[in-house]
Design a protein around this motif. Structure first.
Motif, short mmCIF file in Angstrom:
data_model
loop_
_atom_site.label_atom_id
_atom_site.label_comp_id
_atom_site.label_asym_id
_atom_site.label_seq_id
_atom_site.Cartn_x
_atom_site.Cartn_y
_atom_site.Cartn_z
N LEU A 329 0.84 -1.21 0.00
CA LEU A 329 0.00 0.00 0.00
C LEU A 329 0.87 1.26 0.00
N VAL A 330 1.94 1.25 0.79
CA VAL A 330 2.86 2.39 0.79
C VAL A 330 3.46 2.57 -0.61
N ALA A 331 3.89 1.49 -1.22
CA ALA A 331 4.48 1.56 -2.56
C ALA A 331 3.48 2.10 -3.57
N GLN A 332 2.22 1.67 -3.46
CA GLN A 332 1.17 2.15 -4.38
C GLN A 332 0.95 3.65 -4.20
N LEU A 334 3.08 5.84 -3.06
CA LEU A 334 4.27 6.54 -3.57
C LEU A 334 4.20 6.71 -5.08
N SER A 335 3.81 5.65 -5.79
CA SER A 335 3.77 5.72 -7.25
C SER A 335 2.62 6.60 -7.73
N LEU A 336 1.48 6.59 -7.00
CA LEU A 336 0.36 7.45 -7.39
C LEU A 336 0.71 8.93 -7.19
N MET A 337 1.46 9.23 -6.13
CA MET A 337 1.78 10.63 -5.85
C MET A 337 2.89 11.18 -6.74
N ASP A 338 3.81 10.33 -7.12
CA ASP A 338 4.91 10.83 -7.96
C ASP A 338 5.37 9.71 -8.89
N LEU A 362 7.78 9.25 1.52
CA LEU A 362 6.65 10.18 1.32
C LEU A 362 7.06 11.61 1.64
N ARG A 363 8.01 11.75 2.56
CA ARG A 363 8.33 13.08 3.06
C ARG A 363 9.48 13.71 2.25
N ARG A 364 9.27 13.78 0.93
CA ARG A 364 10.25 14.44 0.08
C ARG A 364 9.52 15.29 -0.96
N PRO A 365 10.18 16.32 -1.50
CA PRO A 365 9.55 17.13 -2.56
C PRO A 365 9.13 16.25 -3.73
#
Length: 785
Positions: A329-332, A334-338, A362-365
């Motif tokens: 879920l975290v990986a999904q 991450l890919s959806l956001m960037d 998640l906590r990166r520009p």
């Protein structure tokens, strides 16, 4: 003929919109520059038509002093929603006339509200206010109107309240069409339920006016969210990608979720909200599919905002979770956001009160471009939040919102909402005897007499504690300075060090000094050290956290230090706070002295030293320690910057003992022959605890003579004096006198073997040699340490 029509057509001006402060919200007013009012031929209280994406109406009022000369119109959140604009947009303003309405139909503005009430009360509430069909309006209650509004307009705005709380209604229909107002002949109807339609789509339920104490946070969020959604061409022109995500973090109850809803409403974006646990599914891949569908739906409805509440529950650190589902879920996410797919006109806002638990990726520009702290409001912020929550409340004249804001240290928005709710419940309890349970409706005269008084808020304050204090909540001390006798010197130092900085911080800033951070009360057992701490907390109106070494020490490695760090972090959140540690010598013994468990206690001492005077400032947090063995405390704690004031609490003198006896015998029926002055002179070296015991024993003597004894006689006190004795010996007094002379000045004098402990110090020349300390109490520090 054409020229006459042009001459009669009202002038129109295009002006930029700004927001009104919470105190003016819900009244249907617009603050305009004096020059603009003059150009449009407006007097205060005149009706104006405001046209953005749709038209609405308001009453024109002169601007605040600081706005003079600015070409802006200040509108509240409801008026902005009614005009279909946000702060920073432009609207057209013209003078208008409102017609008397023959019929107006209202309905609740939210679909989860059902209303019952008299249309007559609504008629009184909105009498004279300009209305348009489709407008969302609010019942503003008895809130006081700003002093700068003319009397005629003030009377118009001070209409009676429709209900105890602020209620938002939608004008379903108004006859005739256009701008109307309610008068004595208007037929007013209230529908019980929300009807949906255009008003529901605009979602005027939460606006920036409903958020107090977070102006800086709102500004930061607006430039991150509203600009990319409203004007994406700005970023295209600059050749950069717009911000994609914002992480809101702060203590629970500070308004993170409410802030996200307000941003969505004000930016006219579609709002998709999910709580972290809602995404989790039982089937393989179901959670990721739900997340993908949500982003697809938001992209199709752009511009849109996705709000993920409690994001730490679905995006924890992958190295610290065992389940594969959470990692996928975290990986999904991450890919959806960037990921590879570009996202346009879509911003993700997430909220958490545990940012340290989030996955680092998640906590990166590019994912969360900015992290915004939603902190605990200051005094001005609390005042704004209280004004918002009392907007629809009939307040009695004796309620002082500013005084309440000053006293509610450490309260977040949710705590202040609970406080106003409790005060309202107190008012309801007071009026309950006047309500007939057999009747379905409450008589209007009872409702009109209902008001929330100062006493209701005082009672509510006893029930509501800051939410950050719930875990360590202690009963607020009821001891006052007047309840303490014989400790005048110690009381004066505490008043200077604790009360003055908390009540008059500006005086310290003006002189350019910092208040004391710590106070160590030391003296013989029973002299009143704990009592002094309670009185200091009560009289300074500060939050009070009392703790013991047993609460902070743990058998698990590192747990004790974490407990202390959490204690100080919580105290900072709810500042001003007094942390009181009783018997502090067991928690912070001298390092390297071989006392206690060296590994645990030395780490604890290091943590407390860092917390009291480390990199992180202790603002408005005072640490008070109490001990009767100050020579065992680590010397590094006794320097200025940590325990600034070392206060010796001596046994009371004769006058002090007389005062203590008077306090303890205040509720005792004394015979005429009882001479407290004589008792005070004969009780040499008695502490406050000894004197309390003396009075208790005298009372028992009286009861032994007979359970129906009416008075306590001098003979009873004589018998009690024979049974009790002073708990302080002359040798103890000599030792404390010696410690008082040497504790601070010589605590850290270097020697060849490290540091000399206070108990090892030699007396100065001219002083009588005290008895040498017992070897069991003090051991020299080993050379290799």
């Amino acid at each position: 003929m054409a020229d006459t029509e042009v001459a009669e057509r009202p002038k129109v001006r295009r002006v930029q919109v700004a927001s009104l402060p919470p105190g003016d919200s819900g009244r249907g007013i617009a603050r305009l520059p004096a020059k603009l009012m003059e150009d449009l031929g407006l007097n205060e209280g005149d009706t104006i038509e405001i046209t953005g994406k749709r038209a609405t109406a308001a009453r024109a009022i002169r601007p605040f002093g600081e706005d003079e000369g600015l070409e802006i119109v200040r509108l509240d959140g409801l008026s902005r929603a009614n005009a279909g604009v946000g702060s920073g947009d432009f609207v057209e303003i013209r003078k208008a006339k409102s017609k008397p309405a023959t019929k107006v139909v209202f309905a609740p503005a939210q679909d989860n509200v059902r209303l019952q009430g008299s249309a007559g009360a609504l008629k009184r509430t909105f009498a004279g206010r300009p209305l348009c069909e489709g407008d969302t309006v609010a019942t503003a209650g008895h809130q006081r109107v700003n002093a700068d509004i003319p009397d005629a307009v003030r009377q118009m705005l001070n209409a009676p309240a429709f209900a105890l709380q602020e209620v938002r209604l939608v004008v379903v229909s108004a006859t005739p069409k256009g701008i109307v107002h309610i008068d004595a002949k208007t037929d007013v109807e209230l529908l019980p339920e929300f009807l949906g339609g255009e008003a529901g789509d605009r979602r005027a339920d939460v606006t920036y006016d409903d958020l107090g104490g977070m102006h800086g946070t709102i500004d930061a969020l607006r430039e991150m969210v509203e600009l990319p959604l409203r004007h994406p061409e700005l970023f295209q022109r600059l050749g950069v990608d717009p911000p994609k995500g914002v992480l809101l973090h702060g203590p629970p109850g500070t308004g993170k979720t409410r802030l996200a809803r307000a941003v969505a409403n004000e930016s006219s974006a579609q709002f998709f909200s999910i709580a972290g646990p809602e995404i989790m599914g039982s089937a393989y891949g179901e959670s990721e599919r739900k997340l993908r569908e949500l982003f697809e739906q938001a992209a199709a409805s752009a511009p849109s905002i996705i709000f993920i509440d409690e994001i730490d529950s679905i995006a924890p650190k992958r190295g610290q979770v065992t389940g594969e589902a959470e990692k996928r879920l975290v990986a999904q996410l991450l890919s959806l956001m960037d990921g590879i797919e570009p996202r346009q006109n879509l911003v993700v806002i997430a909220a958490t009160n545990r940012p340290e638990a989030l996955d680092e990726a998640l906590r990166r520009p590019g994912r969360f471009d900015r992290e915004i702290v939603v902190g605990v409001p200051d005094e001005q912020g609390r005042c704004e939040v209280l004004e918002i929550h009392t907007r629809g409340m009939p307040l009695a004249p004796d309620v002082d919102i500013k005084d309440l804001a000053r006293r509610t240290y450490g309260f977040v928005g949710a705590d202040l909402a609970a406080l106003t709710r409790e005060a309202a419940m107190e008012a309801v309890r007071r009026i309950m005897p006047r309500i007939n349970p057999d009747e379905d409706t409450i008589p209007p005269e009872v409702l009109d007499a209902l008001s929330v008084q100062r006493a209701d808020f005082e009672n509510a304050l006893k029930r509501v504690q800051p939410s950050a204090m719930r875990e360590v909540m202690v009963e607020a001390p009821q001891i006052r300075w007047s309840d303490i006798g014989g400790l005048d010197a110690a009381m004066e130092k505490l008043r200077e060090g604790i009360e003055l900085p908390l009540k008059h911080p500006e005086a310290f800033r003006r002189i350019g000094i910092r208040p004391a951070r710590g106070f160590l009360l030391y003296g013989a057992p029973g002299t009143g050290k704990t009592l002094l701490a309670k009185a200091a907390a009560r009289e300074s109106h500060a939050n009070f956290i009392a703790t013991k070494s047993s609460d902070l020490l743990s058998k698990w490695y590192g747990e004790s230090e974490q407990q202390i760090a959490r204690l100080f972090a919580r105290a900072r959140q709810v500042a001003p706070t007094i942390i009181f540690i009783d018997e502090i010598d067991s928690l912070v013994p001298a390092r390297g002295a071989g006392l206690g468990e060296p590994q645990v206690t030395e780490r604890v001492v290091n943590t407390i030293l860092a917390e009291m005077d480390g990199l992180e400032e202790l603002n408005n947090v005072v640490v008070m320690g109490a001990t009767n063995r100050p020579s065992l405390i680590d010397p590094a704690l006794l320097r200025p910057g940590r325990f600034d004031e070392l206060i010796y609490v001596a046994p009371p003198d004769t006058a002090g003992r007389r005062r203590i006896l008077a306090i303890h015998t205040a509720d005792m029926p004394l015979a005429d022959d009882v001479d407290l002055e004589s008792l005070a002179q004969r009780s040499e070296r008695f502490t406050g605890a000894d004197l309390e015991d003396l009075v208790r024993r005298a009372g028992l003597m009286a009861l032994r003579r007979g359970l129906d004894s009416g008075k306590v006689t001098m003979a009873d006190f004589e018998g009690a004096l024979e049974e009790t004795r002073a708990s302080v010996t002359p040798e103890m007094l000599e030792e404390y006198d010696r410690i008082q002379d040497t504790l601070k000045s010589d605590a850290v004098r270097p020697t060849g073997i490290g540091f000399v402990l206070p108990g090892m110090l030699r007396p100065r020349a001219g002083k009588e040699s005290p008895p040498a300390p017992a070897a069991s109490e003090i051991q020299p520090r080993p050379r290799n340490e």
